[in-house]
Design a protein around this motif. Structure first.
Motif, PDB file in Angstrom:
ATOM      1  N   ALA A   1       1.096  -1.265  -0.003  1.00 28.53           N
ATOM      2  CA  ALA A   1      -0.198   0.398  -0.007  1.00 28.53           C
ATOM      3  C   ALA A   1       0.418   1.197  -0.299  1.00 28.53           C
ATOM      4  O   ALA A   1       0.387   2.110  -0.628  1.00 28.53           O
ATOM      5  N   ASP A   2       1.672   1.270   0.907  1.00 31.13           N
ATOM      6  CA  ASP A   2       3.058   2.406   0.790  1.00 31.13           C
ATOM      7  C   ASP A   2       3.545   2.497  -0.053  1.00 31.13           C
ATOM      8  O   ASP A   2       3.409   4.024  -1.149  1.00 31.13           O
TER       9      ASP A   2
ATOM     10  N   GLY B   1       0.772   4.057  -2.748  1.00 29.34           N
ATOM     11  CA  GLY B   1       0.287   5.340  -2.645  1.00 29.34           C
ATOM     12  C   GLY B   1       1.808   6.268  -3.559  1.00 29.34           C
ATOM     13  O   GLY B   1       0.997   7.476  -3.869  1.00 29.34           O
TER      14      GLY B   1
ATOM     15  N   MET C   1       0.956   6.293  -7.090  1.00 34.42           N
ATOM     16  CA  MET C   1      -0.167   7.673  -6.766  1.00 34.42           C
ATOM     17  C   MET C   1       0.030   9.454  -6.981  1.00 34.42           C
ATOM     18  O   MET C   1       0.005   9.502  -8.048  1.00 34.42           O
ATOM     19  N   ASP C   2       1.388   9.115  -5.856  1.00 34.33           N
ATOM     20  CA  ASP C   2       1.670  10.248  -5.429  1.00 34.33           C
ATOM     21  C   ASP C   2       2.306  11.153  -6.729  1.00 34.33           C
ATOM     22  O   ASP C   2       2.204  11.625  -6.826  1.00 34.33           O
TER      23      ASP C   2
ATOM     24  N   SER D   1      -3.795  -1.343  -0.690  1.00 37.13           N
ATOM     25  CA  SER D   1      -3.289  -0.960  -1.597  1.00 37.13           C
ATOM     26  C   SER D   1      -4.713  -0.676  -2.578  1.00 37.13           C
ATOM     27  O   SER D   1      -4.918   0.886  -3.809  1.00 37.13           O
TER      28      SER D   1
ATOM     29  N   GLU E   1      -7.588   1.283  -1.763  1.00 38.96           N
ATOM     30  CA  GLU E   1      -7.660   2.364  -1.210  1.00 38.96           C
ATOM     31  C   GLU E   1      -6.944   3.176  -1.527  1.00 38.96           C
ATOM     32  O   GLU E   1      -7.266   4.205  -1.959  1.00 38.96           O
ATOM     33  N   GLN E   2      -5.564   2.825  -1.771  1.00 43.51           N
ATOM     34  CA  GLN E   2      -4.730   3.847  -2.285  1.00 43.51           C
ATOM     35  C   GLN E   2      -5.340   4.485  -3.839  1.00 43.51           C
ATOM     36  O   GLN E   2      -5.217   5.465  -4.723  1.00 43.51           O
TER      37      GLN E   2
ATOM     38  N   ARG F   1      -7.705   6.881  -4.804  1.00 43.60           N
ATOM     39  CA  ARG F   1      -7.545   8.289  -5.081  1.00 43.60           C
ATOM     40  C   ARG F   1      -7.724   8.443  -6.473  1.00 43.60           C
ATOM     41  O   ARG F   1      -8.120  10.005  -6.121  1.00 43.60           O
TER      42      ARG F   1
ATOM     43  N   GLY G   1     -11.447   5.325  -0.412  1.00 50.02           N
ATOM     44  CA  GLY G   1      -9.507   6.079  -0.958  1.00 50.02           C
ATOM     45  C   GLY G   1     -10.656   7.213  -1.979  1.00 50.02           C
ATOM     46  O   GLY G   1     -10.075   8.966  -1.352  1.00 50.02           O
TER      47      GLY G   1
ATOM     48  N   ARG H   1      -9.534  11.341  -0.436  1.00 47.81           N
ATOM     49  CA  ARG H   1      -9.332  12.325  -1.154  1.00 47.81           C
ATOM     50  C   ARG H   1     -10.174  13.803  -0.907  1.00 47.81           C
ATOM     51  O   ARG H   1      -9.802  14.770  -1.015  1.00 47.81           O
TER      52      ARG H   1
END
Length: 416
Positions: free
Chosen positions: A13-14, A17, A20-21, A77, A79-80, A83, A266, A270
Motif C-alpha cells: 500500500a505504501d 501510494g 499514485m503521488d 492498495s 484504497e490507495q 484516490r 480512497g 482524497r
C-alpha cells in the motif's frame, strides 16, 4: 488511523501510494486541466512503470503475471488507487477485469487460464461480466434471469438480452450468466459461459449513457447493452461447474464488493483532504472556513464514519477467509456506499464553486460515487439480506400477559 494490516499489505500500500503521488495523480491533474484524454499508449506506459515497481496486478498469482497477494493483503492498495480516477487502471486492478481475473483464477480450467487469464492480466485483452438484463429480466432479483443456453451436440446455443455489461463495449471475452437447466431453480440451474465478443450472433447495441459517463482516458470502460442471438460456443467454455453460476458469481461479488468499498473509501479520503485544504485557506466572515464550528463538526463526523467503514471492510475481509460472510459483506457495502456518497457530497459543499467546477476532481468524484449505491447490489437488496438474517435469528419467545389497563384506577391514583 492505524489498522494493523500485515507487513506485506502495508508495504504494498505504501508503494502503491507513492506511485499514485509521484506519477498517477500528476497525470490526472494534467488531463483535468487541459481536457486532453490520457491515451491508450500512455496507460500502457503507466502499466510498465507499475511493473518496474512490482505493483502490477497485485491480486493475481505470480505465475500469471501478478504480485501474488492474497485478498486481505491487497485491500489497502485498492484504497490507495481509489484516490485517483485512473488509479485502479494504472496498476491493472480495475473493474470489471479485476473481478473477472479473480473468477478465472478461482474456477477456470488450465486451458481457460492460458487462453484468457494470462492475456487478460497482461492487458492484451479486456473483459466484461454480462449478467444484468433489461426490464423484467435479471437484476436486483437475479432469479428473474431470462438468458438461456441450450446444449446442441458439443456446443452451447445462447439467446438473451443483457445491459449494464461493464466493460462490454471493448471486451474481447464476455462472462455470460445464462439459464442452463430450465427445470431447476435458477440458483441450481444457471451457468457462467465464456463468450468471445467476436462470436457470430453477439451484437453490442450501444454504450448506455449514464451519470458520470465521461472519462479522462481515451478508451472508457463503458456499460454495454448486448444481444445474444443463437450464439454458439463450445461446452468447454463453461466457467466452473455447470449449473453452479450463482455460487461462482457470489464468490466473485463478495470480494468484488469489498474491493469497490476500498476504492471508494480512497476516493472519499482524497475528497476530504481537498475539502480540508480548501477550508483552511478560504476566508469568509472574518476567519477561515476551517474555523467555523459547523463545518469542523461535519468534518469530524465524516472522518469518524470513514474510519468505521474501513474497519467494517477489513472485518468482512477477515470473515471471508473462512466463510461466505454474506451479511458482513452486505453491511460493509451498504454502509460504505452511503458514507462515501455523503463525504463526497460534503466535500463539494465545503468547496462551493470550486467544488462544482472541474478544475478539481470533486465534481468527477460526485458523478462517479452515486452509482455505488446501486452497483454490486442496491442499498435495498443489502438491507433485505441483513433484515432477513436479523429476523431469522429471532427465537420464539413467549410474551407474558400484561394486565388490562384500568382507566378508573389510574385516575383515582393520579387524583390521590
Amino acid at each position: 488511523m492505524e489498522y494493523h494490516d500485515s507487513e506485506t499489505a502495508q508495504d504494498m500500500a505504501d508503494r502503491v501510494g507513492a506511485f499514485m503521488d509521484d506519477v498517477v495523480l500528476p497525470r490526472e491533474r494534467e488531463a483535468l486541466a487541459t481536457g486532453e484524454p490520457i491515451t491508450t499508449e500512455e496507460m500502457e506506459a503507466l502499466w510498465e512503470q507499475a511493473k518496474e515497481r512490482d505493483l502490477f496486478a497485485p491480486q493475481v498469482p505470480t505465475e500469471y503475471g501478478g504480485q501474488g497477494l492474497d485478498f486481505r493483503e491487497m485491500l489497502p492498495s485498492f484504497e490507495q488507487v481509489g484516490r485517483s480516477l485512473i488509479g485502479a487502471r494504472s496498476i491493472r486492478a480495475n473493474a470489471p477485469d479485476e473481478g473477472n481475473m479473480h473468477t478465472l483464477e478461482m474456477v477456470g480450467t488450465p486451458e481457460q487460464k492460458e487462453k484468457w487469464l494470462r492475456p487478460l492480466v497482461s492487458g492484451e485483452i479486456s473483459s466484461g461480466f454480462s449478467m444484468t438484463e433489461p426490464m423484467q429480466g435479471g437484476g436486483s432479483d437475479p432469479k428473474m434471469l431470462k438468458t438461456t443456453a441450450q446444449k446442441d451436440g458439443d456446443e452451447w446455443v445462447l439467446n438473451g438480452h443483457k445491459w449494464w455489461t461493464t466493460g462490454g463495449m471493448n471486451a474481447d471475452i464476455l462472462l455470460v450468466m445464462a439459464r442452463t437447466d430450465p427445470d431447476a431453480h435458477p440458483y441450481e440451474g444457471t451457468s457462467i459461459i465464456l463468450v468471445p465478443a467476436d462470436t457470430e450472433g453477439v451484437t453490442v447495441v450501444r454504450d448506455i449513457p449514464h451519470l458520470g459517463d465521461h472519462s479522462i482516458t481515451e478508451q472508457s470502460v463503458g456499460h454495454a447493452e448486448i444481444k445474444y442471438e443463437n450464439v454458439r460456443v463450445p461446452l468447454k467454455n463453461t466457467l466452473g461447474a455447470e449449473n453452479q453460476g450463482f455460487q461462482i458469481a457470489q464468490m466473485r461479488l463478495g470480494g468484488g464488493r469489498l474491493t469497490h468499498c476500498m476504492r471508494y473509501s480512497g476516493m472519499a479520503e482524497r475528497a476530504l483532504d481537498i475539502a480540508k485544504a480548501y477550508l483552511a485557506e478560504r476566508e469568509a466572515f472574518g476567519s477561515t472556513l476551517a474555523d467555523k464550528q459547523a463545518l469542523r463538526h461535519r468534518i469530524a463526523d465524516a472522518e469518524t464514519r470513514l474510519h468505521a467503514a474501513r474497519t467494517m471492510v477489513r472485518h468482512a475481509a477477515r470473515e471471508l477467509d473462512h466463510s461466505e460472510a454474506r451479511i458482513e459483506v452486505a453491511m460493509a457495502k451498504l454502509f460504505t456506499a452511503n458514507v462515501t456518497n455523503d463525504i463526497i457530497d460534503l466535500a463539494v459543499q465545503c468547496c462551493g464553486g470550486a467544488g462544482i467546477g472541474k478544475d478539481l476532481p470533486l465534481a468527477h468524484f460526485y458523478e462517479h460515487v452515486r452509482a455505488f449505491r446501486i452497483v454490486d447490489g442496491a442499498d435495498e437488496v443489502h438491507r433485505r439480506s441483513i433484515a432477513r438474517d436479523a429476523f431469522d435469528a429471532v427465537e420464539e419467545v413467549e410474551i407474558p400477559n400484561t394486565p388490562q389497563f384500568d382507566e378508573e384506577l389510574w385516575i383515582d391514583e393520579f387524583d390521590g
